[in-house]
Design a protein around this motif. Structure first.
Motif, PDB file in Angstrom:
ATOM      1  N   GLY A  41     -50.068  -7.512 -33.875  1.00  0.00           N
ATOM      2  CA  GLY A  41     -51.076  -8.202 -34.668  1.00  0.00           C
ATOM      3  C   GLY A  41     -50.749  -9.651 -34.950  1.00  0.00           C
ATOM      4  N   MET A  42     -49.725 -10.178 -34.294  1.00  0.00           N
ATOM      5  CA  MET A  42     -49.294 -11.554 -34.552  1.00  0.00           C
ATOM      6  C   MET A  42     -50.430 -12.552 -34.294  1.00  0.00           C
ATOM      7  N   THR A  96     -55.641 -14.111 -40.800  1.00  0.00           N
ATOM      8  CA  THR A  96     -56.464 -15.301 -40.541  1.00  0.00           C
ATOM      9  C   THR A  96     -56.138 -15.979 -39.211  1.00  0.00           C
ATOM     10  N   MET A  97     -55.204 -15.383 -38.434  1.00  0.00           N
ATOM     11  CA  MET A  97     -54.797 -16.026 -37.185  1.00  0.00           C
ATOM     12  C   MET A  97     -55.946 -16.181 -36.179  1.00  0.00           C
ATOM     13  N   PRO A  98     -56.809 -15.162 -35.969  1.00  0.00           N
ATOM     14  CA  PRO A  98     -57.916 -15.380 -35.018  1.00  0.00           C
ATOM     15  C   PRO A  98     -58.815 -16.550 -35.412  1.00  0.00           C
ATOM     16  N   LEU A 151     -57.081 -12.291 -27.193  1.00  0.00           N
ATOM     17  CA  LEU A 151     -55.857 -12.526 -27.966  1.00  0.00           C
ATOM     18  C   LEU A 151     -54.907 -11.345 -27.848  1.00  0.00           C
ATOM     19  N   GLN A 152     -55.463 -10.128 -27.849  1.00  0.00           N
ATOM     20  CA  GLN A 152     -54.631  -8.935 -27.716  1.00  0.00           C
ATOM     21  C   GLN A 152     -53.910  -8.929 -26.376  1.00  0.00           C
ATOM     22  N   ARG A 206     -42.969 -12.478 -25.339  1.00  0.00           N
ATOM     23  CA  ARG A 206     -41.643 -11.859 -25.435  1.00  0.00           C
ATOM     24  C   ARG A 206     -40.769 -12.578 -26.452  1.00  0.00           C
ATOM     25  N   LEU A 207     -41.350 -12.988 -27.557  1.00  0.00           N
ATOM     26  CA  LEU A 207     -40.569 -13.598 -28.627  1.00  0.00           C
ATOM     27  C   LEU A 207     -39.793 -12.516 -29.366  1.00  0.00           C
TER      28      LEU A 207
END
Length: 202
Positions: free
Chosen positions: A108-109, A114-116, A93-94, A101-102
């Motif tokens: 950490g997005m 809880t995203m992972p 994920l990293q 490029r948002l």
């Protein structure tokens, strides 16, 4: 491997074998596709046919000469039942996060909060589904002007569970069907209709 284009790909791979380089190729169900098999054109059947497998066996499977030149490495889905598995998923994920490029992207997005767990639940740890979810999410983020990936936005994205041998326990909604594109007729601009005198006489 029943199309001429498929055989062209195989010929290209063979050409790469002559280079003094190491190639790392990725794909889905490589043995099942027959990509490394040596099909031949059958003039009576007017199709590409697979020849009988050679007697040489690798791991109990018969292989062709082309297949023997490759070492197949099976990559399973990400699992977080161990510390090493969780670390590998976060590292993946990293790596994805570093290439996004948002405009409103933040560190950490994809890897914090809880995203992972959310991404693992939505995709079952399948790399292809994870990539599709994030890619479609980025397109939606840009189109909507949010320029950020979060769970609310990703909840709007539909991903499919077809072609998964072992679907995850969590539900993965099926993708919406895409409209079929109309086939275009053949371009006849450069057709040769013979001399003008013959056409006038006919």
């Amino acid at each position: 491997m029943h199309r001429a284009d498929d055989q062209d790909v195989l010929d290209l791979i063979r050409a790469f074998m002559g280079l003094d380089v190491t190639l790392i190729l990725t794909g889905v169900n490589i043995p099942g596709t027959g990509l490394l098999r040596e099909a031949r054109w059958h003039p009576k059947q007017r199709s590409w046919v697979m020849p009988p497998l050679e007697s040489t066996r690798v791991h109990g499977l018969e292989v062709t000469q082309t297949e023997r030149r490759f070492e197949l490495v099976d990559l399973d889905r990400f699992r977080t039942t161990t510390t090493a598995g969780s670390d590998a998923f976060l590292d993946h994920l990293q790596g994805i996060e570093e290439h996004l490029r948002l405009l409103n992207a933040r560190d950490g997005m994809l890897t914090q909060g809880t995203m992972p767990e959310y991404l693992l639940r939505r995709t079952g740890g399948v790399v292809g589904l994870l990539g599709r979810l994030i890619e479609d999410g980025c397109l939606e983020a840009m189109a909507s002007g949010r320029e950020l990936l979060d769970e609310d936005l990703l909840d709007e994205i539909v991903i499919g569970r077809e072609d998964l041998t072992h679907p995850p326990d969590s539900e993965i909604t099926a993708p919406q069907p895409r409209p079929k594109s109309r086939s275009r007729g053949r371009n006849t601009v450069f057709d040769d209709h013979g001399p003008r005198s013959d056409r006038a006489a006919g």
